[in-house]
Design a protein around this motif. Structure first.
Motif, PDB file in Angstrom:
ATOM      1  N   SER A 138       0.833  -1.209   0.000  1.00 26.58           N
ATOM      2  CA  SER A 138       0.000   0.000   0.000  1.00 26.58           C
ATOM      3  C   SER A 138       0.867   1.259   0.000  1.00 26.58           C
ATOM      4  CB  SER A 138      -0.947  -0.006   1.205  1.00 26.58           C
ATOM      5  OG  SER A 138      -0.267   0.212   2.431  1.00 26.58           O
ATOM      6  N   LYS A 139       1.973   1.229   0.735  1.00 23.37           N
ATOM      7  CA  LYS A 139       2.860   2.393   0.770  1.00 23.37           C
ATOM      8  C   LYS A 139       3.589   2.572  -0.560  1.00 23.37           C
ATOM      9  CE  LYS A 139       3.644   4.718   3.871  1.00 23.37           C
ATOM     10  NZ  LYS A 139       3.036   6.016   4.283  1.00 23.37           N
ATOM     11  N   LEU A 140       3.983   1.484  -1.189  1.00 22.40           N
ATOM     12  CA  LEU A 140       4.637   1.595  -2.490  1.00 22.40           C
ATOM     13  C   LEU A 140       3.676   2.148  -3.526  1.00 22.40           C
ATOM     14  CD1 LEU A 140       7.057   1.129  -4.326  1.00 22.40           C
ATOM     15  CD2 LEU A 140       6.278  -1.246  -4.632  1.00 22.40           C
ATOM     16  N   ALA A 141       2.424   1.730  -3.473  1.00 24.85           N
ATOM     17  CA  ALA A 141       1.422   2.269  -4.402  1.00 24.85           C
ATOM     18  C   ALA A 141       1.276   3.774  -4.215  1.00 24.85           C
ATOM     19  CB  ALA A 141       0.084   1.565  -4.194  1.00 24.85           C
ATOM     20  N   GLY A 142       1.347   4.232  -2.975  1.00 24.94           N
ATOM     21  CA  GLY A 142       1.281   5.664  -2.713  1.00 24.94           C
ATOM     22  C   GLY A 142       2.476   6.400  -3.296  1.00 24.94           C
ATOM     23  N   GLU A 143       3.662   5.836  -3.133  1.00 31.17           N
ATOM     24  CA  GLU A 143       4.856   6.452  -3.704  1.00 31.17           C
ATOM     25  C   GLU A 143       4.712   6.614  -5.215  1.00 31.17           C
ATOM     26  OE1 GLU A 143       8.288   4.658  -0.659  1.00 31.17           O
ATOM     27  OE2 GLU A 143       8.476   4.429  -2.828  1.00 31.17           O
ATOM     28  N   ARG A 144       4.273   5.553  -5.862  1.00 32.08           N
ATOM     29  CA  ARG A 144       4.180   5.600  -7.325  1.00 32.08           C
ATOM     30  C   ARG A 144       3.133   6.594  -7.796  1.00 32.08           C
ATOM     31  NH1 ARG A 144       5.018  -0.986  -8.233  1.00 32.08           N
ATOM     32  NH2 ARG A 144       7.305  -0.882  -8.188  1.00 32.08           N
ATOM     33  N   ALA A 145       2.050   6.706  -7.053  1.00 37.39           N
ATOM     34  CA  ALA A 145       1.009   7.668  -7.422  1.00 37.39           C
ATOM     35  C   ALA A 145       1.523   9.097  -7.295  1.00 37.39           C
ATOM     36  CB  ALA A 145      -0.218   7.469  -6.536  1.00 37.39           C
ATOM     37  N   ILE A 146       2.311   9.354  -6.267  1.00 35.26           N
ATOM     38  CA  ILE A 146       2.875  10.694  -6.085  1.00 35.26           C
ATOM     39  C   ILE A 146       3.835  11.028  -7.219  1.00 35.26           C
ATOM     40  CG2 ILE A 146       4.424  12.059  -4.617  1.00 35.26           C
ATOM     41  CD1 ILE A 146       3.149  10.547  -2.206  1.00 35.26           C
ATOM     42  N   GLN A 147       4.659  10.068  -7.591  1.00 36.26           N
ATOM     43  CA  GLN A 147       5.586  10.292  -8.701  1.00 36.26           C
ATOM     44  C   GLN A 147       4.833  10.570  -9.997  1.00 36.26           C
ATOM     45  OE1 GLN A 147       7.799   6.498  -7.741  1.00 36.26           O
ATOM     46  NE2 GLN A 147       9.547   7.746  -8.339  1.00 36.26           N
ATOM     47  N   GLN A 148       3.762   9.825 -10.224  1.00 37.28           N
ATOM     48  CA  GLN A 148       3.007   9.956 -11.466  1.00 37.28           C
ATOM     49  C   GLN A 148       2.237  11.270 -11.556  1.00 37.28           C
ATOM     50  OE1 GLN A 148       0.666   6.375 -11.438  1.00 37.28           O
ATOM     51  NE2 GLN A 148       2.424   5.050 -11.846  1.00 37.28           N
TER      52      GLN A 148
ATOM     53  N   GLY B  75       3.311  14.213 -11.110  1.00 37.81           N
ATOM     54  CA  GLY B  75       4.113  15.172 -11.863  1.00 37.81           C
ATOM     55  C   GLY B  75       4.410  16.475 -11.152  1.00 37.81           C
ATOM     56  N   GLY B  76       4.158  16.557  -9.854  1.00 38.21           N
ATOM     57  CA  GLY B  76       4.411  17.793  -9.125  1.00 38.21           C
ATOM     58  C   GLY B  76       5.769  17.798  -8.432  1.00 38.21           C
ATOM     59  N   THR B  77       5.926  18.753  -7.529  1.00 39.88           N
ATOM     60  CA  THR B  77       7.132  18.847  -6.711  1.00 39.88           C
ATOM     61  C   THR B  77       6.893  18.052  -5.433  1.00 39.88           C
ATOM     62  OG1 THR B  77       7.665  21.048  -7.566  1.00 39.88           O
ATOM     63  CG2 THR B  77       8.670  20.420  -5.475  1.00 39.88           C
ATOM     64  N   TYR B  78       7.797  17.115  -5.132  1.00 40.08           N
ATOM     65  CA  TYR B  78       7.559  16.263  -3.969  1.00 40.08           C
ATOM     66  C   TYR B  78       8.877  15.750  -3.408  1.00 40.08           C
ATOM     67  CZ  TYR B  78       8.722  12.361  -7.024  1.00 40.08           C
ATOM     68  OH  TYR B  78       9.405  11.516  -7.875  1.00 40.08           O
ATOM     69  N   ALA B  79       8.805  15.330  -2.157  1.00 40.04           N
ATOM     70  CA  ALA B  79       9.869  14.523  -1.553  1.00 40.04           C
ATOM     71  C   ALA B  79       9.183  13.381  -0.826  1.00 40.04           C
ATOM     72  CB  ALA B  79      10.710  15.343  -0.585  1.00 40.04           C
ATOM     73  N   ILE B  80       9.508  12.177  -1.231  1.00 43.40           N
ATOM     74  CA  ILE B  80       9.055  10.982  -0.529  1.00 43.40           C
ATOM     75  C   ILE B  80      10.168  10.610   0.437  1.00 43.40           C
ATOM     76  CG2 ILE B  80       8.514   8.535  -0.765  1.00 43.40           C
ATOM     77  CD1 ILE B  80       7.377   9.271  -3.596  1.00 43.40           C
ATOM     78  N   LEU B  81       9.877  10.629   1.717  1.00 45.05           N
ATOM     79  CA  LEU B  81      10.887  10.393   2.740  1.00 45.05           C
ATOM     80  C   LEU B  81      10.628   9.032   3.388  1.00 45.05           C
ATOM     81  CD1 LEU B  81      13.318  11.957   3.963  1.00 45.05           C
ATOM     82  CD2 LEU B  81      11.794  12.573   5.857  1.00 45.05           C
TER      83      LEU B  81
END
Length: 285
Positions: free
Chosen positions: A124-134, A136-142
């Motif tokens: 579930s956490k990996l799915a969240g990471e990938r959605a954030i990357q997709q 297209g905004g400015t982000y930091a996944i920590l």
């Protein structure tokens, strides 16, 4: 900086409220993460200059039976946040986990290493990471690990509770990782948010975990020593302590990129442990 934080009672969000008291904190009653549209609406309503998502479904074992709910909270809600932040030009800092890895080997995992979670929570956490990357905004996944503090459910508080009635404990000693104090994570999130505002080019996935790496058994021994508790700790293999969700054996995280890009060094969990025990009134006298 006008900061919007998803989460109000969790370990990291409570520490954020201490170091950023003027931030807007949204608990479940204000932004239920099972309703991604509500999360997006909150961002549009408050129009902050940065968003930190410190809320998550973290019941690792229960997630095995509730993966759909875990995914709704850990993937669908962050997806809605990220899409809205991208549309409005707002940087997003999102807290993730070492559980996106399979825990094989002994080398610290790099942010770019292949992810292969071994349990529902990690998926579930990996799915969240990938959605954030997709988005297209400015982000930091920590990505962080083994979060502890003076509040909430965590290993330090569990060990202290058990030590009230037990003088000997068997603790897993083949899982290795970096205990990370919630206060250090909160400080890192604030620094990262500020830097993302100034330089969106720092977007990416990063690791942030306490040092030195240690086993659960050795971490428990350090807790008892610092608290002045006379508890004998015996190490056991993970196979002797079965749980519904499989745990990764290797939770070591390489945090070099976080230091190079944001100037954030790995915090020493031993100093954080002292602070936590002092807050709880459990330190050695």
């Amino acid at each position: 900086m006008t900061l919007l934080v998803f989460g109000r009672t969790g370990q990291v969000s409570m520490e954020l409220s201490r170091c950023a008291p003027d931030a807007i904190f949204l608990g479940r009653e204000a932004a239920d993460l099972t309703d991604p549209a509500a999360c997006a609406a909150a961002i549009r309503e408050y129009a902050p200059t940065a968003v930190i998502n410190a809320a998550a479904y973290t019941a690792v074992d229960r997630a095995e039976a509730e993966e759909a709910t875990a995914t709704r909270i850990n993937a669908d809600a962050p997806a809605a946040m990220a899409q809205t932040c991208a549309a409005l030009g707002i940087p997003l800092v999102h807290i993730s986990t070492d559980y996106v890895f399979d825990g094989s080997g002994t080398a610290p995992r790099q942010p770019g290493d292949p992810a292969a979670p071994v349990n529902a929570y990690g998926r579930s956490k990996l799915a969240g990471e990938r959605a954030i990357q997709q988005a297209g905004g400015t982000y930091a996944i920590l990505r962080t690990s083994w979060v502890v503090s003076a509040h909430g459910a965590n290993f330090i508080r569990t060990m202290l509770r058990l030590s009230e009635t037990r003088d000997a404990l068997n603790i897993v000693d083949d899982q290795i990782g970096g205990p990370t104090c919630a206060a250090d994570i909160a400080t890192a999130c604030l620094a990262i948010a500020e830097q993302l505002i100034a330089d969106p080019g720092k977007t990416g996935i990063y690791h942030f975990a306490g040092a030195p790496d240690v086993s659960w058994k050795d971490f428990a021994s350090a807790i008892f020593a610092a608290a002045g508790r006379d508890v004998a700790v015996t190490g056991i293999p993970t196979s002797d302590y079965p749980t519904p969700a499989q745990r990764p054996l290797n939770s070591r995280l390489d945090c070099g990129a976080t230091g190079a890009v944001f100037g954030l060094a790995r915090p020493d969990w031993r100093a954080g442990l002292h602070d936590i025990l002092t807050e709880l009134g459990k330190g050695r006298t």
